[in-house]
Design an enzyme around this catalytic site. Structure first.
Site, PDB file in Angstrom:
ATOM      1  N   SER A 142       0.852  -1.189   0.000  1.00  0.00           N
ATOM      2  CA  SER A 142       0.000   0.000   0.000  1.00  0.00           C
ATOM      3  C   SER A 142       0.887   1.237   0.000  1.00  0.00           C
ATOM      4  CB  SER A 142      -0.882   0.000   1.256  1.00  0.00           C
ATOM      5  OG  SER A 142      -1.538   1.228   1.442  1.00  0.00           O
ATOM      6  N   TYR A 155      -1.820  -1.387  10.511  1.00  0.00           N
ATOM      7  CA  TYR A 155      -1.939  -1.463   9.057  1.00  0.00           C
ATOM      8  C   TYR A 155      -0.680  -0.915   8.380  1.00  0.00           C
ATOM      9  CZ  TYR A 155      -3.914  -1.172   4.369  1.00  0.00           C
ATOM     10  OH  TYR A 155      -4.131  -1.328   3.028  1.00  0.00           O
TER      11      TYR A 155
END
Length: 277
Positions: A142, A155
């Protein structure tokens, strides 16, 4: 570089029924790839496979990426069914928006287990098959690997870890002719993003993902970049042009370090020594 033709190759996708996994499966099938669709929901993976074609070209398996035996069993079954595994896409992932102060330890461990350790298990289980085909491993990281948002600790930590894991693994397997890439999309429309958009905490942090660094990009932008990246066996895939600098600057020196610090003959020697311990 010669285009890596996907026709007739077998692609394994974990998290196959998610928003990205589903769209990737359609795009890769259109390139002529055979698909091994792995998902926690085995029934959903089976239904997905049937929509994409007969069992000769698409088949689903239930898999839990937090369980190495489960991943090894599914990847082995896919290799037996299709006769080969060429490309593996580690796409399974989860997220939560909570501050460290109030986050339950179980949530931290679950996100790390799925997002980071799940990629490691997927690569671990797949590597013998991919080495045989001199294939390609891809992990979905990401932009969060480079832009570390508050209230998103597990995350961003997991996605930065995936980036580092891919870089390390690439060096370990390059003498086998295997490529390893990480993909770093920004926000894009999926069912997971529907939850983000309805969360007042997330919309406060990222301003509703309407503009600037956190602006959403179309799903097809991410899928197209992924397919092109696989066909190029890219080290890093950044679907959003506006975020390319933030993603690529941290890695500018890495290829130089790889060449100077870890020469081709050193790594196989180290692996051989490690196997004797």
């Amino acid at each position: 570089m010669t285009k890596y033709n996907l026709a007739g190759r077998t692609v394994v996708i974990t998290g196959s029924t998610g928003g990205l996994g589903s769209s990737l499966a359609v795009a890769l099938r259109s390139r002529g790839a055979n698909l091994a669709l792995l998902d926690l929901d085995g029934d959903a993976a089976d239904s997905q496979a049937r929509r994409l074609g007969p069992a000769a070209v698409a088949r689903g398996w239930a898999v839990d990426v937090t369980d190495l035996d489960s991943v090894e069993s599914a990847v082995g079954a896919a290799a037996h069914h299709f006769g080969r595994v060429d490309v593996v896409i580690a796409s399974a992932g989860i997220a939560a928006v909570q501050p460290l102060e109030t986050m339950h330890p179980d949530l931290w461990e679950r996100i790390i287990d799925v997002n980071l350790s799940g990629v490691w298990r997927t690569f671990k289980a797949s590597l013998p098959h991919v080495v045989e085909r001199r294939g390609y491993l891809l992990a979905v990281s990401s932009m969060a690997a480079f832009v570390h948002s508050p209230l998103n600790g597990p995350y961003v930590a997991s996605k930065a870890g995936v980036w580092a894991l891919c870089d390390a693994t690439r060096l370990e397997v390059r003498h086998h002719g295997v490529g390893v890439g990480s993909m770093h999309p920004t926000f894009f429309q999926t069912p997971m993003m529907d939850a983000v958009q309805s969360d007042p905490v997330a919309t406060t942090l990222w301003r509703g993902n309407r503009s600037g660094l956190f602006k959403m990009v179309p799903l097809n932008t991410v899928v197209d970049a992924a397919v092109v990246g696989i066909e190029k066996r890219s080290d890093i895939i950044v679907p959003s042009y506006s975020n390319a600098v933030a993603a690529r600057v941290p890695g500018l020196i890495r290829p130089l370090i790889d060449r100077i610090g870890f020469r081709d003959n050193v790594i196989p020697q180290a692996i051989e020594l490690a196997s004797q311990v």
